[in-house]
Scaffold this motif. Structure first.
Motif, PDB file in Angstrom:
ATOM      1  N   LEU A 127       0.731  -1.272  -0.007  1.00 13.92           N
ATOM      2  CA  LEU A 127       0.219  -0.024   0.102  1.00 13.92           C
ATOM      3  C   LEU A 127       0.791   1.388   0.138  1.00 13.92           C
ATOM      4  O   LEU A 127       0.539   2.521   0.314  1.00 13.92           O
ATOM      5  CB  LEU A 127      -0.948   0.119   1.121  1.00 13.92           C
ATOM      6  N   GLY A 128       2.234   1.139  -0.321  1.00 11.63           N
ATOM      7  CA  GLY A 128       2.975   2.310  -0.203  1.00 11.63           C
ATOM      8  C   GLY A 128       3.532   2.845   0.737  1.00 11.63           C
ATOM      9  O   GLY A 128       4.009   3.993   0.956  1.00 11.63           O
ATOM     10  N   GLY A 129       2.976   2.199   1.827  1.00  8.52           N
ATOM     11  CA  GLY A 129       3.644   2.802   3.402  1.00  8.52           C
ATOM     12  C   GLY A 129       5.083   3.120   3.439  1.00  8.52           C
ATOM     13  O   GLY A 129       5.408   3.809   4.636  1.00  8.52           O
ATOM     14  N   ALA A 130       6.010   2.570   2.987  1.00 14.38           N
ATOM     15  CA  ALA A 130       7.387   2.612   3.143  1.00 14.38           C
ATOM     16  C   ALA A 130       7.650   4.132   2.873  1.00 14.38           C
ATOM     17  O   ALA A 130       9.017   4.553   3.418  1.00 14.38           O
ATOM     18  CB  ALA A 130       8.240   1.694   2.145  1.00 14.38           C
ATOM     19  N   ARG A 131       7.114   4.733   2.436  1.00  5.95           N
ATOM     20  CA  ARG A 131       7.301   6.295   2.059  1.00  5.95           C
ATOM     21  C   ARG A 131       7.317   6.919   3.182  1.00  5.95           C
ATOM     22  O   ARG A 131       7.990   8.075   3.519  1.00  5.95           O
ATOM     23  CB  ARG A 131       6.518   6.943   1.034  1.00  5.95           C
ATOM     24  N   ARG A 132       6.427   6.664   4.081  1.00  3.38           N
ATOM     25  CA  ARG A 132       6.414   7.306   5.657  1.00  3.38           C
ATOM     26  C   ARG A 132       7.029   6.673   6.855  1.00  3.38           C
ATOM     27  O   ARG A 132       7.253   7.387   7.624  1.00  3.38           O
ATOM     28  CB  ARG A 132       4.971   7.339   6.028  1.00  3.38           C
ATOM     29  N   VAL A 133       7.586   5.410   6.474  1.00  4.87           N
ATOM     30  CA  VAL A 133       7.865   4.624   7.681  1.00  4.87           C
ATOM     31  C   VAL A 133       9.453   4.424   7.674  1.00  4.87           C
ATOM     32  O   VAL A 133      10.082   4.356   6.567  1.00  4.87           O
ATOM     33  CB  VAL A 133       7.250   3.434   7.805  1.00  4.87           C
ATOM     34  N   ASP A 134      10.285   4.744   8.933  1.00  2.00           N
ATOM     35  CA  ASP A 134      11.545   4.538   8.835  1.00  2.00           C
ATOM     36  C   ASP A 134      12.274   3.078   9.259  1.00  2.00           C
ATOM     37  O   ASP A 134      13.019   2.599   8.632  1.00  2.00           O
ATOM     38  CB  ASP A 134      12.476   5.455   9.648  1.00  2.00           C
ATOM     39  N   ARG A 135      11.466   2.653  10.446  1.00  2.00           N
ATOM     40  CA  ARG A 135      11.751   1.312  11.138  1.00  2.00           C
ATOM     41  C   ARG A 135      10.417   0.608  11.490  1.00  2.00           C
ATOM     42  O   ARG A 135       9.446   1.126  11.704  1.00  2.00           O
ATOM     43  CB  ARG A 135      12.276   1.758  12.602  1.00  2.00           C
ATOM     44  N   CYS A 136      10.682  -0.724  11.384  1.00  2.01           N
ATOM     45  CA  CYS A 136       9.459  -1.539  11.714  1.00  2.01           C
ATOM     46  C   CYS A 136      10.047  -2.808  12.589  1.00  2.01           C
ATOM     47  O   CYS A 136      11.021  -3.550  12.175  1.00  2.01           O
ATOM     48  CB  CYS A 136       8.990  -2.299  10.548  1.00  2.01           C
ATOM     49  N   ILE A 137       9.592  -2.706  13.930  1.00  7.38           N
ATOM     50  CA  ILE A 137       9.984  -3.635  15.013  1.00  7.38           C
ATOM     51  C   ILE A 137       9.070  -4.615  15.177  1.00  7.38           C
ATOM     52  O   ILE A 137       7.801  -4.104  15.399  1.00  7.38           O
ATOM     53  CB  ILE A 137      10.485  -3.006  16.216  1.00  7.38           C
ATOM     54  N   THR A 138       9.198  -6.074  14.627  1.00  3.23           N
ATOM     55  CA  THR A 138       8.062  -6.921  14.791  1.00  3.23           C
ATOM     56  C   THR A 138       8.470  -8.012  16.202  1.00  3.23           C
ATOM     57  O   THR A 138       9.807  -8.313  16.292  1.00  3.23           O
ATOM     58  CB  THR A 138       7.733  -7.765  13.489  1.00  3.23           C
ATOM     59  N   ILE A 139       7.673  -8.107  16.917  1.00  2.00           N
ATOM     60  CA  ILE A 139       7.821  -9.111  18.070  1.00  2.00           C
ATOM     61  C   ILE A 139       6.915 -10.089  18.080  1.00  2.00           C
ATOM     62  O   ILE A 139       5.549 -10.154  17.882  1.00  2.00           O
ATOM     63  CB  ILE A 139       7.279  -8.254  19.382  1.00  2.00           C
ATOM     64  N   ALA A 140       7.558 -11.403  17.846  1.00  2.00           N
ATOM     65  CA  ALA A 140       6.681 -12.727  17.565  1.00  2.00           C
ATOM     66  C   ALA A 140       5.808 -12.589  16.602  1.00  2.00           C
ATOM     67  O   ALA A 140       4.727 -13.112  16.735  1.00  2.00           O
ATOM     68  CB  ALA A 140       6.048 -12.815  19.059  1.00  2.00           C
ATOM     69  N   THR A 141       6.153 -12.158  15.580  1.00  2.00           N
ATOM     70  CA  THR A 141       5.219 -12.082  14.256  1.00  2.00           C
ATOM     71  C   THR A 141       5.698 -13.444  13.416  1.00  2.00           C
ATOM     72  O   THR A 141       6.580 -13.569  13.223  1.00  2.00           O
ATOM     73  CB  THR A 141       5.612 -10.980  13.400  1.00  2.00           C
TER      74      THR A 141
END
Length: 232
Positions: A127-141
């Motif tokens: 959905l093109g969200g990478a343009r707004r986001v710098d970091r993504c931390i996933t926990i137990a995904t």
């Protein structure tokens, strides 16, 4: 003393800690019933942490971590919530609208638990969200699915089965979020994500061998690693 006798106390403590974490999650759950209507300030230089909870949970899951990060100076925080009946892709569309309406300037960092990590990835990769986001931390995904999903017949469960069509699409579109810095955190005692190594995703993975699915949300060691990742 044999090896089994040596490991039993450690195993018992792991089980006890996960049971305590589950109990704490249940006690905190009512605090998340009331939806937050917070919006960020209109500022181009701000950084906002957005929490995305797991399946059948709500924003209360992150109260301990949110408090820790606030004490470390991360005070611009929002919690995105979706309904249990939403598919992963429906939740991702709602996430897109939520961010459009609630984050009024600056950059975004995601912190996600369990299913929330897949919701974030659909948003980032499809959905093109990478343009707004710098970091993504996933926990137990369950980035590679979980064999527990075969016990259920819901839409979400079908998407969580290893080699599901959704997981294949996410694998094929991973390059769309190449600019996002991922950190995948998993627990060796996780009995929801099976096998536990299915929580691995990015080049940057952290494994806590004696912590379970809920326990990761209450671990000071996990909190410190998350804060370090947010600090870059």
């Amino acid at each position: 003393m044999n090896q089994e006798a040596l490991t039993n106390p450690r195993r018992h403590w792991t089980i006890t800690r996960e049971a305590l974490a589950f109990t704490a999650s249940v006690l905190l759950f009512p605090l998340g019933w009331r939806k937050s209507r917070k919006k960020t300030a209109r500022a181009a230089d701000q950084r906002t942490v957005v929490f995305i909870h797991g399946y059948l949970a709500n924003r209360s899951s992150f109260l301990p971590l949110a408090g820790y990060l606030a004490a470390k100076g991360y005070r611009s925080q929002l919690s995105f919530e979706y309904r249990p009946g939403d598919s992963i892709e429906q939740a991702a569309i709602k996430l897109k609208h939520f961010l459009k309406n609630h984050v009024r300037g600056g950059r975004i960092d995601f912190i996600c638990h369990s299913l929330g990590g897949l919701v974030a990835r659909v948003y980032l990769q499809q959905l093109g969200g990478a343009r707004r986001v710098d970091r993504c931390i996933t926990i137990a995904t369950p980035h590679h699915g979980t064999y527990n999903a075969y016990w259920l017949w819901t839409r979400v469960a079908q998407d969580l089965r290893p080699s599901s069509e959704l997981l294949k699409r996410l694998a094929d579109t991973r390059a769309n979020a190449a600019s996002v810095k991922f950190l995948a955190i998993g627990g060796g005692a996780d009995r929801i994500v099976l096998p536990p190594h299915h929580a691995e995703f990015a080049e940057s993975n952290l494994h806590f061998p004696d912590i379970g699915h809920q326990g990761l949300l209450f671990s000071p060691s996990v909190f410190r690693q998350i804060q370090q990742h947010l600090a870059g």
